[in-house]
Design an enzyme around this catalytic site. Sequence first.
Site, PDB file in Angstrom:
ATOM      1  N   ARG A  20      -9.364  -1.264   4.457  1.00 24.25           N
ATOM      2  CA  ARG A  20      -9.863  -1.350   6.254  1.00 24.25           C
ATOM      3  C   ARG A  20      -9.078  -1.114   7.124  1.00 24.25           C
ATOM      4  O   ARG A  20      -9.606  -0.682   7.580  1.00 24.25           O
ATOM      5  CB  ARG A  20     -10.741  -3.339   6.525  1.00 24.25           C
ATOM      6  CG  ARG A  20     -11.857  -3.357   5.442  1.00 24.25           C
ATOM      7  CD  ARG A  20     -11.678  -4.634   4.786  1.00 24.25           C
ATOM      8  NE  ARG A  20     -10.196  -4.738   3.618  1.00 24.25           N
ATOM      9  CZ  ARG A  20     -11.120  -4.755   2.567  1.00 24.25           C
ATOM     10  NH1 ARG A  20     -12.076  -4.573   2.008  1.00 24.25           N
ATOM     11  NH2 ARG A  20     -10.209  -4.441   1.185  1.00 24.25           N
ATOM     12  N   THR A  21      -7.660  -1.711   7.190  1.00 19.98           N
ATOM     13  CA  THR A  21      -6.418  -1.493   8.631  1.00 19.98           C
ATOM     14  C   THR A  21      -7.069   0.035   8.542  1.00 19.98           C
ATOM     15  O   THR A  21      -7.166   0.293   9.749  1.00 19.98           O
ATOM     16  CB  THR A  21      -6.039  -2.240   8.513  1.00 19.98           C
ATOM     17  OG1 THR A  21      -6.328  -3.346   8.172  1.00 19.98           O
ATOM     18  CG2 THR A  21      -4.950  -2.534   9.539  1.00 19.98           C
TER      19      THR A  21
ATOM     20  N   ARG B  23       2.668  -0.448   8.550  1.00 27.27           N
ATOM     21  CA  ARG B  23       2.210  -1.414   7.035  1.00 27.27           C
ATOM     22  C   ARG B  23       3.153  -1.641   6.760  1.00 27.27           C
ATOM     23  O   ARG B  23       3.710  -0.457   5.904  1.00 27.27           O
ATOM     24  CB  ARG B  23       0.327  -2.000   6.546  1.00 27.27           C
ATOM     25  CG  ARG B  23       0.815  -2.895   5.483  1.00 27.27           C
ATOM     26  CD  ARG B  23      -0.810  -2.761   5.384  1.00 27.27           C
ATOM     27  NE  ARG B  23      -1.583  -3.488   6.010  1.00 27.27           N
ATOM     28  CZ  ARG B  23      -2.971  -3.988   5.493  1.00 27.27           C
ATOM     29  NH1 ARG B  23      -3.472  -3.811   4.128  1.00 27.27           N
ATOM     30  NH2 ARG B  23      -3.388  -4.144   6.335  1.00 27.27           N
TER      31      ARG B  23
ATOM     32  N   LYS C 269      12.790   9.615  -0.236  1.00 30.48           N
ATOM     33  CA  LYS C 269      14.640  10.355  -0.492  1.00 30.48           C
ATOM     34  C   LYS C 269      15.577   9.014   0.163  1.00 30.48           C
ATOM     35  O   LYS C 269      16.450   9.546   0.166  1.00 30.48           O
ATOM     36  CB  LYS C 269      14.622  11.671   0.190  1.00 30.48           C
ATOM     37  CG  LYS C 269      13.615  12.585  -0.194  1.00 30.48           C
ATOM     38  CD  LYS C 269      13.789  13.863   0.679  1.00 30.48           C
ATOM     39  CE  LYS C 269      12.556  14.603   0.666  1.00 30.48           C
ATOM     40  NZ  LYS C 269      12.168  15.961   1.575  1.00 30.48           N
TER      41      LYS C 269
ATOM     42  N   HIS D 218      -0.441 -10.420  10.768  1.00 31.47           N
ATOM     43  CA  HIS D 218      -1.732  -9.150  11.098  1.00 31.47           C
ATOM     44  C   HIS D 218      -2.473  -9.388  12.686  1.00 31.47           C
ATOM     45  O   HIS D 218      -3.286  -9.471  12.256  1.00 31.47           O
ATOM     46  CB  HIS D 218      -2.438  -8.849   9.841  1.00 31.47           C
ATOM     47  CG  HIS D 218      -3.366  -8.440   9.733  1.00 31.47           C
ATOM     48  ND1 HIS D 218      -3.053  -7.158  10.573  1.00 31.47           N
ATOM     49  CD2 HIS D 218      -3.795  -7.956   8.129  1.00 31.47           C
ATOM     50  CE1 HIS D 218      -4.246  -6.192   9.290  1.00 31.47           C
ATOM     51  NE2 HIS D 218      -4.661  -6.563   8.428  1.00 31.47           N
TER      52      HIS D 218
END
Length: 304
Positions: free
Chosen positions: A53-54, A103, A82, A131
């Site tokens: 969703r986000t 995120r 890496k 959030h």
Amino acid sequence: MDHDHLVTTKQLSRADVERVLDRAAEIDADPAAFAQRHDDAVLGLLFFEPSTRTKMSFETAIKRLGGDAVDMGSVDSSSVKKGESLADTVRVIEGYADALVLRHPLEGSAKMASEYVDVPILNAGDGAGHHPTQTLLDLYTIRETAGLDDLTVGIMGDLKYGRTVHSLATALTNFDAHQHFVAPDSLKLPRSVRYDLHEAGASVREHTELEEILPSLDVLYVTRIQRERFPDENEYQKVAGQYRIDESTLAAASDDLTVMHPLPRVDEIAPSVDDTAAANYFQQAHNGVPVRMALLDLLLEDQQ
Ligand code: NCD
């Protein structure tokens, strides 16, 4: 807003929230008027943890404003594999984009990243931290359904690791809201959030059973137990499936109750609830687009 970065809801005043929600309502009423607003804008998407969703609603939001998104892709396919540090990654992608959505599994990562770049960092979830953009769409949904004045809200489930809970509870202190927290003892609110609520003078009560307070609620905000954040699977198993609502639970609730959930759900809301008038979680998820459009519009407008 005080600063361009959006890291926690502690930064947001009531006026900041209302500015975003009012703009989102304008967008909902006339999306076409915003379709070319930011046609040269590029949004950088950096997701070090799963998201549906986000990420997709941010991508939809920038596209509906006429802009575009560049996506780092999965950690496995990026230079993070890496050994690149987060500080280096954001400094590089800042050169490609006008704002970055981040995120990351570590609490504090968005704050740290914001110290390295000049473009706005939007925290899309930092571990068990905050959030804030989820909260803006949660508040938009509450304003549309129950209203934000004289609100009684129950927040149930994983209050310890649930970042949507931490952000929502903190932001609600700007409004006339009575907050009831329902969780097993092992998943109660963390000390830091408790402190923030206390400092803000919030009206807060804690419970282990939903039954005690269900009839008084305007909104019931259900959350998933955050299995991925448990240091020990046995601890998860002890609480898994403990808080679950179904159609029969709602018999004791007010006729006007709104049930919300940031999603994804596992088993905490039975599918039988989906067809009731109380269910609002799919509309809530859809509200992610106008609300994130509003936030981006305001941020990009300020930058011009
Ligand atoms: C939430 C999250 O990632 O914190 N999901 C979301 O953004 N809607 C909730 C969760 O994962 O349980």
